[in-house]
Write a protein that holds these residues in place. Structure first.
Motif, short mmCIF file in Angstrom:
data_model
loop_
_atom_site.label_atom_id
_atom_site.label_comp_id
_atom_site.label_asym_id
_atom_site.label_seq_id
_atom_site.Cartn_x
_atom_site.Cartn_y
_atom_site.Cartn_z
N ASP A 189 0.87 -1.19 0.00
CA ASP A 189 0.00 0.00 0.00
C ASP A 189 0.90 1.23 0.00
O ASP A 189 1.56 1.53 1.00
CB ASP A 189 -0.91 0.00 1.23
CG ASP A 189 -1.91 1.15 1.22
OD1 ASP A 189 -3.08 0.91 0.91
OD2 ASP A 189 -1.48 2.29 1.51
N TRP A 190 0.91 1.96 -1.10
CA TRP A 190 1.89 3.04 -1.26
C TRP A 190 1.66 4.21 -0.31
O TRP A 190 2.63 4.87 0.11
CB TRP A 190 1.92 3.53 -2.71
CG TRP A 190 0.69 4.25 -3.16
CD1 TRP A 190 -0.46 3.72 -3.63
CD2 TRP A 190 0.50 5.67 -3.17
NE1 TRP A 190 -1.37 4.70 -3.95
CE2 TRP A 190 -0.80 5.92 -3.68
CE3 TRP A 190 1.29 6.75 -2.81
CZ2 TRP A 190 -1.32 7.19 -3.82
CZ3 TRP A 190 0.78 8.04 -2.96
CH2 TRP A 190 -0.52 8.25 -3.46
N ILE A 191 0.42 4.48 0.08
CA ILE A 191 0.17 5.58 1.01
C ILE A 191 0.75 5.27 2.38
O ILE A 191 1.44 6.09 2.99
CB ILE A 191 -1.34 5.88 1.12
CG1 ILE A 191 -1.89 6.38 -0.21
CG2 ILE A 191 -1.59 6.94 2.20
CD1 ILE A 191 -3.37 6.70 -0.19
N LEU A 192 0.51 4.07 2.88
CA LEU A 192 1.07 3.67 4.16
C LEU A 192 2.59 3.57 4.10
O LEU A 192 3.28 3.88 5.07
CB LEU A 192 0.48 2.33 4.59
CG LEU A 192 -1.00 2.34 5.00
CD1 LEU A 192 -1.47 0.92 5.32
CD2 LEU A 192 -1.23 3.25 6.19
N LYS A 193 3.11 3.16 2.95
CA LYS A 193 4.57 3.01 2.80
C LYS A 193 5.30 4.34 2.91
O LYS A 193 6.42 4.41 3.43
CB LYS A 193 4.90 2.35 1.46
CG LYS A 193 4.62 0.85 1.44
CD LYS A 193 4.65 0.28 0.04
CE LYS A 193 6.01 0.34 -0.59
NZ LYS A 193 6.04 -0.35 -1.92
N ILE A 194 4.66 5.43 2.45
CA ILE A 194 5.34 6.73 2.48
C ILE A 194 4.98 7.57 3.71
O ILE A 194 5.71 8.50 4.04
CB ILE A 194 5.06 7.55 1.20
CG1 ILE A 194 3.58 7.93 1.11
CG2 ILE A 194 5.52 6.80 -0.03
CD1 ILE A 194 3.27 8.86 -0.05
N THR A 195 3.88 7.23 4.39
CA THR A 195 3.45 8.07 5.51
C THR A 195 3.71 7.45 6.88
O THR A 195 3.81 8.18 7.87
CB THR A 195 1.94 8.40 5.41
OG1 THR A 195 1.18 7.19 5.39
CG2 THR A 195 1.66 9.20 4.14
N SER A 196 3.82 6.14 6.98
CA SER A 196 4.02 5.50 8.29
C SER A 196 5.46 5.57 8.81
O SER A 196 5.66 5.90 9.99
CB SER A 196 3.55 4.05 8.25
OG SER A 196 2.16 3.99 8.01
N PRO A 197 6.49 5.27 8.01
CA PRO A 197 7.86 5.32 8.53
C PRO A 197 8.27 6.67 9.13
O PRO A 197 8.92 6.69 10.18
CB PRO A 197 8.72 4.97 7.29
CG PRO A 197 7.82 4.08 6.49
CD PRO A 197 6.45 4.69 6.64
N PRO A 198 7.92 7.83 8.52
CA PRO A 198 8.27 9.09 9.15
C PRO A 198 7.66 9.25 10.54
O PRO A 198 8.27 9.84 11.43
CB PRO A 198 7.72 10.14 8.17
CG PRO A 198 7.71 9.46 6.86
CD PRO A 198 7.33 8.04 7.18
N SER A 199 6.45 8.71 10.73
CA SER A 199 5.80 8.79 12.04
C SER A 199 6.57 7.99 13.09
O SER A 199 6.61 8.36 14.27
CB SER A 199 4.36 8.28 11.95
OG SER A 199 3.58 9.11 11.12
#
Length: 223
Positions: A189-199
Motif C-alpha cells: 500500500d503506497w500511502i502507508l509506505k510513504i506516511t508511516s515510517p516518518p511517524s
C-alpha cells in the motif's frame, strides 16, 4: 496454514490479503489493532494527566486538533472502502481525543493562530464525509499528519520542558506506526509506505525529548 481469504479494494489499487494465517501480513494486521487499543489506553492516561493537573502545559493544541481531524477523515475513508481495521483504529482515536482536546482548550491559553488552525482542520475533516471520493482528502491528511506530529517534539525542544505530555502516548504511537509500516510494505500500500515510517521516527524523537526534558514535579495519576 490458511484460515480464510478476502480482499480489500481501494481506488488507488488493491490491498489484497490472499493468505490470512500465520504470516507477516496477519501479524502486522493484528499488531495494528493491538496497538490501536493500547494507544486508546495511553490517550486515556494523557487525558487523566491533563484534567487532574488542570494543565495543558507543553501539549500542542495544533497537533491534537489535526490528529483528531485526521482520524475523522480516516474513519470516513475506511467507511467508504469497508476497511474494518481502519474504522476501528480511527474511530477509537476520535473518541479518545475528544476529552483531551476539551481539557487543553480549557486549561491552556491557546493563541489565535492555533484556534483558527484547529477550526480549519476540523471543518475540513467534517466536509470529507460529504465528498463522493474521499481518497484525495485521506492522502492530504495522511501527509499533513506527519507535519502536524512534528509540532509536538518541536514544542518540547523549544521550551526545554515536556510539561504534561505523557510519554506513554508516544510509545504507543511508535509501536502503532511501526506495525502500520510493516503492514504497508507487506501489502504494498503506497500511502502507508510513504506516511508511516516518518511517524516512527517522529515518535522516537518525541520520546527522547520527553525523557530528556521530563517534568520532575510529581503528578499522581489515578488508574
Amino acid at each position: 496454514m490458511v484460515l480464510c481469504s478476502f480482499s480489500l479494494t481501494t481506488s488507488g489499487g488493491q490491498l489484497e490479503l490472499d493468505k490470512f494465517g500465520w504470516n507477516l501480513t496477519t501479524l502486522s494486521l493484528f499488531g495494528t489493532l493491538f496497538f490501536s487499543a493500547l494507544g486508546a489506553w495511553a490517550l486515556y492516561k494523557q487525558n487523566q494527566t491533563i484534567w487532574k493537573a488542570k494543565s495543558g502545559k507543553s501539549v500542542s493544541a495544533t497537533y491534537l486538533s489535526f490528529f483528531f481531524s485526521f482520524y475523522l477523515v480516516s474513519f470516513a475513508y475506511g467507511s467508504e472502502k469497508y476497511l474494518l481495521a481502519l474504522m476501528i483504529h480511527s474511530g477509537g482515536r476520535v473518541l479518545s481525543h475528544i476529552p483531551i482536546l476539551i481539557g487543553v482548550w480549557k486549561f491552556k491559553k491557546i493563541n489565535r493562530i492555533e484556534n483558527v488552525l484547529s477550526l480549519v482542520f476540523i471543518a475540513g475533516a467534517i466536509s470529507t464525509f460529504f465528498l463522493i471520493n474521499k481518497d484525495f482528502s485521506f492522502l492530504v491528511y495522511a501527509i499533513g499528519a506527519i507535519l502536524a506530529y512534528l509540532a509536538q517534539p518541536i514544542e518540547i525542544f523549544v521550551k526545554k520542558d515536556a510539561g504534561k505530555v505523557d510519554v506513554r502516548v508516544h510509545w504507543a504511537y511508535f509501536a502503532s506506526a511501526f506495525f502500520w509500516s510493516i503492514y504497508g510494505f507487506v501489502t504494498n500500500d503506497w500511502i502507508l509506505k510513504i506516511t508511516s515510517p516518518p511517524s516512527v521516527l517522529i515518535a522516537l524523537a518525541t520520546i527522547a525529548l520527553c525523557l530528556k526534558h521530563k517534568n520532575h514535579e510529581h503528578v499522581q495519576v489515578v488508574a
